[in-house]
Design an enzyme around this catalytic site. Structure first.
Site, PDB file in Angstrom:
ATOM      1  N   ARG A  78       0.824  -1.210   0.000  1.00 51.34           N
ATOM      2  CA  ARG A  78       0.000   0.000   0.000  1.00 51.34           C
ATOM      3  C   ARG A  78       0.860   1.263   0.000  1.00 51.34           C
ATOM      4  O   ARG A  78       0.344   2.373  -0.130  1.00 51.34           O
ATOM      5  CB  ARG A  78      -0.922   0.030   1.227  1.00 51.34           C
ATOM      6  CG  ARG A  78      -1.936  -1.093   1.272  1.00 51.34           C
ATOM      7  CD  ARG A  78      -2.804  -1.013   2.513  1.00 51.34           C
ATOM      8  NE  ARG A  78      -3.913  -0.113   2.368  1.00 51.34           N
ATOM      9  CZ  ARG A  78      -5.179  -0.486   2.113  1.00 51.34           C
ATOM     10  NH1 ARG A  78      -5.486  -1.749   1.975  1.00 51.34           N
ATOM     11  NH2 ARG A  78      -6.136   0.406   2.006  1.00 51.34           N
TER      12      ARG A  78
ATOM     13  N   TYR B 238       0.834   4.223  -2.591  1.00 61.07           N
ATOM     14  CA  TYR B 238      -0.260   5.190  -2.417  1.00 61.07           C
ATOM     15  C   TYR B 238      -0.054   6.008  -1.138  1.00 61.07           C
ATOM     16  O   TYR B 238      -0.023   7.239  -1.178  1.00 61.07           O
ATOM     17  CB  TYR B 238      -1.585   4.426  -2.375  1.00 61.07           C
ATOM     18  CG  TYR B 238      -2.804   5.319  -2.338  1.00 61.07           C
ATOM     19  CD1 TYR B 238      -3.201   6.051  -3.460  1.00 61.07           C
ATOM     20  CD2 TYR B 238      -3.562   5.439  -1.176  1.00 61.07           C
ATOM     21  CE1 TYR B 238      -4.318   6.856  -3.428  1.00 61.07           C
ATOM     22  CE2 TYR B 238      -4.689   6.249  -1.145  1.00 61.07           C
ATOM     23  CZ  TYR B 238      -5.058   6.957  -2.269  1.00 61.07           C
ATOM     24  OH  TYR B 238      -6.168   7.758  -2.226  1.00 61.07           O
TER      25      TYR B 238
ATOM     26  N   GLU C 254       2.575   6.449   0.961  1.00 59.93           N
ATOM     27  CA  GLU C 254       3.772   7.287   1.052  1.00 59.93           C
ATOM     28  C   GLU C 254       3.785   8.343  -0.044  1.00 59.93           C
ATOM     29  O   GLU C 254       4.307   9.440   0.147  1.00 59.93           O
ATOM     30  CB  GLU C 254       5.046   6.435   0.998  1.00 59.93           C
ATOM     31  CG  GLU C 254       5.183   5.443   2.150  1.00 59.93           C
ATOM     32  CD  GLU C 254       5.483   6.081   3.505  1.00 59.93           C
ATOM     33  OE1 GLU C 254       5.253   7.294   3.704  1.00 59.93           O
ATOM     34  OE2 GLU C 254       5.950   5.331   4.393  1.00 59.93           O
TER      35      GLU C 254
ATOM     36  N   LYS D 181       1.131   9.901  -1.159  1.00 57.16           N
ATOM     37  CA  LYS D 181       0.250  10.964  -0.662  1.00 57.16           C
ATOM     38  C   LYS D 181       0.887  11.700   0.514  1.00 57.16           C
ATOM     39  O   LYS D 181       0.678  12.906   0.693  1.00 57.16           O
ATOM     40  CB  LYS D 181      -1.101  10.363  -0.250  1.00 57.16           C
ATOM     41  CG  LYS D 181      -1.960   9.893  -1.423  1.00 57.16           C
ATOM     42  CD  LYS D 181      -2.551  11.077  -2.188  1.00 57.16           C
ATOM     43  CE  LYS D 181      -3.616  10.637  -3.179  1.00 57.16           C
ATOM     44  NZ  LYS D 181      -4.183  11.779  -3.924  1.00 57.16           N
TER      45      LYS D 181
ATOM     46  N   ASN E  83     -18.235  -2.992  -4.859  1.00 60.11           N
ATOM     47  CA  ASN E  83     -18.014  -4.442  -5.014  1.00 60.11           C
ATOM     48  C   ASN E  83     -19.171  -5.239  -4.423  1.00 60.11           C
ATOM     49  O   ASN E  83     -19.681  -6.165  -5.056  1.00 60.11           O
ATOM     50  CB  ASN E  83     -16.744  -4.854  -4.254  1.00 60.11           C
ATOM     51  CG  ASN E  83     -15.580  -5.084  -5.183  1.00 60.11           C
ATOM     52  OD1 ASN E  83     -15.583  -4.618  -6.309  1.00 60.11           O
ATOM     53  ND2 ASN E  83     -14.567  -5.781  -4.697  1.00 60.11           N
ATOM     54  N   PHE E  84     -19.565  -4.870  -3.207  1.00 63.96           N
ATOM     55  CA  PHE E  84     -20.621  -5.631  -2.527  1.00 63.96           C
ATOM     56  C   PHE E  84     -21.968  -5.432  -3.230  1.00 63.96           C
ATOM     57  O   PHE E  84     -22.748  -6.373  -3.364  1.00 63.96           O
ATOM     58  CB  PHE E  84     -20.722  -5.209  -1.052  1.00 63.96           C
ATOM     59  CG  PHE E  84     -19.650  -5.810  -0.162  1.00 63.96           C
ATOM     60  CD1 PHE E  84     -18.652  -6.619  -0.674  1.00 63.96           C
ATOM     61  CD2 PHE E  84     -19.654  -5.560   1.214  1.00 63.96           C
ATOM     62  CE1 PHE E  84     -17.664  -7.166   0.140  1.00 63.96           C
ATOM     63  CE2 PHE E  84     -18.682  -6.109   2.044  1.00 63.96           C
ATOM     64  CZ  PHE E  84     -17.685  -6.913   1.510  1.00 63.96           C
TER      65      PHE E  84
ATOM     66  N   ASP F 214      -3.890  -4.421   5.431  1.00 61.50           N
ATOM     67  CA  ASP F 214      -5.234  -3.834   5.416  1.00 61.50           C
ATOM     68  C   ASP F 214      -5.487  -3.131   6.758  1.00 61.50           C
ATOM     69  O   ASP F 214      -5.438  -3.784   7.802  1.00 61.50           O
ATOM     70  CB  ASP F 214      -6.247  -4.976   5.206  1.00 61.50           C
ATOM     71  CG  ASP F 214      -7.621  -4.485   4.811  1.00 61.50           C
ATOM     72  OD1 ASP F 214      -7.786  -3.262   4.601  1.00 61.50           O
ATOM     73  OD2 ASP F 214      -8.527  -5.326   4.708  1.00 61.50           O
TER      74      ASP F 214
ATOM     75  N   ARG G  53     -10.812   2.529  10.823  1.00 62.17           N
ATOM     76  CA  ARG G  53     -10.707   3.863  10.224  1.00 62.17           C
ATOM     77  C   ARG G  53     -11.989   4.637  10.510  1.00 62.17           C
ATOM     78  O   ARG G  53     -13.078   4.188  10.181  1.00 62.17           O
ATOM     79  CB  ARG G  53     -10.491   3.759   8.716  1.00 62.17           C
ATOM     80  CG  ARG G  53     -10.224   5.110   8.098  1.00 62.17           C
ATOM     81  CD  ARG G  53      -9.971   5.021   6.629  1.00 62.17           C
ATOM     82  NE  ARG G  53      -8.708   4.403   6.311  1.00 62.17           N
ATOM     83  CZ  ARG G  53      -8.491   3.753   5.164  1.00 62.17           C
ATOM     84  NH1 ARG G  53      -9.443   3.605   4.288  1.00 62.17           N
ATOM     85  NH2 ARG G  53      -7.295   3.250   4.912  1.00 62.17           N
TER      86      ARG G  53
HETATM   87  N1  UDP Z   1     -12.962  -5.362   1.213  1.00 62.68           N
HETATM   88  C1  UDP Z   1     -13.589  -6.601   1.247  1.00 62.68           C
HETATM   89  N2  UDP Z   1     -14.087  -7.118   0.082  1.00 62.68           N
HETATM   90  C2  UDP Z   1     -14.003  -6.453  -1.115  1.00 62.68           C
HETATM   91  C3  UDP Z   1     -13.363  -5.180  -1.146  1.00 62.68           C
HETATM   92  C4  UDP Z   1     -12.845  -4.679   0.040  1.00 62.68           C
HETATM   93  O1  UDP Z   1     -13.695  -7.242   2.314  1.00 62.68           O
HETATM   94  O2  UDP Z   1     -14.496  -6.961  -2.121  1.00 62.68           O
HETATM   95  C5  UDP Z   1     -12.457  -4.787   2.477  1.00 62.68           C
HETATM   96  C6  UDP Z   1     -10.993  -4.385   2.437  1.00 62.68           C
HETATM   97  O3  UDP Z   1     -10.175  -5.477   2.766  1.00 62.68           O
HETATM   98  C7  UDP Z   1     -10.955  -3.283   3.470  1.00 62.68           C
HETATM   99  C8  UDP Z   1     -12.325  -2.627   3.331  1.00 62.68           C
HETATM  100  O4  UDP Z   1     -13.167  -3.584   2.701  1.00 62.68           O
HETATM  101  O5  UDP Z   1     -10.841  -3.820   4.765  1.00 62.68           O
HETATM  102  C9  UDP Z   1     -12.296  -1.344   2.482  1.00 62.68           C
HETATM  103  O6  UDP Z   1     -11.623  -1.621   1.290  1.00 62.68           O
HETATM  104  P1  UDP Z   1     -11.583  -0.634   0.043  1.00 62.68           P
HETATM  105  O7  UDP Z   1     -10.819  -1.338  -1.032  1.00 62.68           O
HETATM  106  O8  UDP Z   1     -12.943  -0.169  -0.252  1.00 62.68           O
HETATM  107  O9  UDP Z   1     -10.772   0.640   0.526  1.00 62.68           O
HETATM  108  P2  UDP Z   1      -9.591   0.924   1.594  1.00 62.68           P
HETATM  109  O10 UDP Z   1     -10.268   1.578   2.730  1.00 62.68           O
HETATM  110  O11 UDP Z   1      -8.965  -0.385   2.010  1.00 62.68           O
HETATM  111  O12 UDP Z   1      -8.654   1.774   0.858  1.00 62.68           O
END
Ligand code: UDP
Length: 230
Positions: A78, A81, A83, A85, A126-127, A206, A210
Site C-alpha cells: 500500500r 499510495y 507514502e 500521498k 463491489n458488494f 489492510d 478507520r
Molecule cells: N474489502 C472486502 N471485500 C471487497 C473489497 C474490500 O472485504 O471486495 C475490504 C478491504 O479489505 C478493506 C475494506 O473492505 O478492509 C475497504 O476496502 P476498500 O478497497 O474499499 O478501501 P480501503 O479503505 O482499504 O482503501
C-alpha cells in the site's frame, strides 16, 4: 496552461488499481504534485491537494484526528499510495513555507456514490455489484476491520467549503459513522435481498480501523455529512 485554481485529485485510489501500477501511482502523487505546485507558483493561484485517510496507515488511535502522524509501512504494497500521498503533503507545506504558494490539503476518507465503475474494486460498489448478481460478497479476513463511508455529495460539499475558506489544512473530510466490513455486507444483502457472504484471505497491511475525527471541519468549515449509509 492558464487556470484560476488547481484541485489536484489525480491518482488511482482503489487498492486493486494502484497496486497494479505502483510505480506510476507514486510518480503521479510525487512528480505530479511537483509539476502542479510549480504551475501554481508561476501563475500565483491557489492549489488544493486531495490527500487521504491512508496517510494514517493502520492507525493505532481512533478516531483519527489531523494531528495523528500515522502508522504506515513504508515498503508494503500500500506504500506506493500511502507514502506518495504523504510526500505530496510534505511538498504542499514546503511550497507554502519556501515559495509562498497558497496551498490547501484535505484528507478524504472512504467515499462512495453513483457512477462508480463496476470494476472499481472498493468495498461498497463491489458488494452492491455482487449482491445484484446474487453472487458472493467476498469479505477479506474476519470482516471485523472497520471503515466509515461518506456519500459523494457530502464530500464534494466539504471540498467546496474548504476551497472557499482560508484554511490550509490538513483537514479530514469523511463520515464518522463507523461500520465493520461484515456489517456493511449484512446491510447490502438485506437491502438488495440477494447475495451471500464468503470469507477470503485478509489482504496485506489492510488497516484494521478507520474513523475520521471531523471536529476541525465542523468548527472551521461548518461542515458535516448529511447522508447516512443506509
Ligand atoms: N474489502 C472486502 N471485500 C471487497 C473489497 C474490500 O472485504 O471486495 C475490504 C478491504 O479489505 C478493506 C475494506 O473492505 O478492509 C475497504 O476496502 P476498500 O478497497 O474499499 O478501501 P480501503 O479503505 O482499504 O482503501
Amino acid at each position: 496552461m492558464e487556470v484560476d485554481a488547481i484541485y489536484n485529485l489525480a491518482c488511482p485510489a482503489s487498492p486493486i488499481h494502484y497496486q497494479r501500477h505502483p510505480v506510476q501511482t507514486i510518480k503521479t502523487s510525487v512528480v505530479g504534485a511537483v509539476n502542479m505546485l510549480g504551475l501554481a507558483k508561476r501563475l500565483n493561484i491557489p492549489i488544493l491537494q486531495a490527500s487521504t485517510s491512508e496517510v494514517y496507515g493502520d492507525p493505532k488511535v481512533s478516531p483519527q484526528s489531523e494531528d495523528y502522524w500515522g502508522n504506515v509501512n513504508p515498503i508494503g504494497i500500500r506504500a506506493c499510495y500511502d507514502e506518495g500521498k504523504r510526500a505530496a503533503e510534505t511538498l504542499f507545506f514546503d511550497y507554502r513555507r519556501k515559495h509562498d504558494v497558497n496551498t490547501g490539503v484535505f484528507r478524504i476518507f472512504n467515499t462512495y456514490g453513483p457512477r462508480m465503475a463496476k470494476n472499481d474494486g472498493r468495498v461498497v460498489s463491489n458488494f452492491i455489484v455482487a449482491a445484484l448478481a446474487d453472487a458472493p460478497l467476498t469479505i477479506h479476513g474476519t470482516g471485523w476491520q472497520t471503515r466509515s463511508f461518506c456519500y459523494v455529495d457530502d464530500l464534494v460539499d466539504g471540498i467546496i467549503k474548504f476551497a472557499n475558506s482560508k484554511e490550509i489544512g490538513p483537514i479530514n473530510l469523511g463520515n464518522p459513522g463507523e461500520f465493520t466490513v461484515d456489517e456493511l455486507a449484512t446491510i447490502i444483502i438485506q437491502k438488495v435481498n440477494k447475495g451471500y457472504k464468503e470469507y477470503v484471505e485478509r489482504t496485506v497491511d489492510d488497516p484494521r480501523q478507520r474513523k475520521p475525527d471531523i471536529g476541525l471541519a465542523k468548527q472551521k468549515l461548518l461542515w458535516e455529512p448529511k447522508t447516512d449509509l443506509s
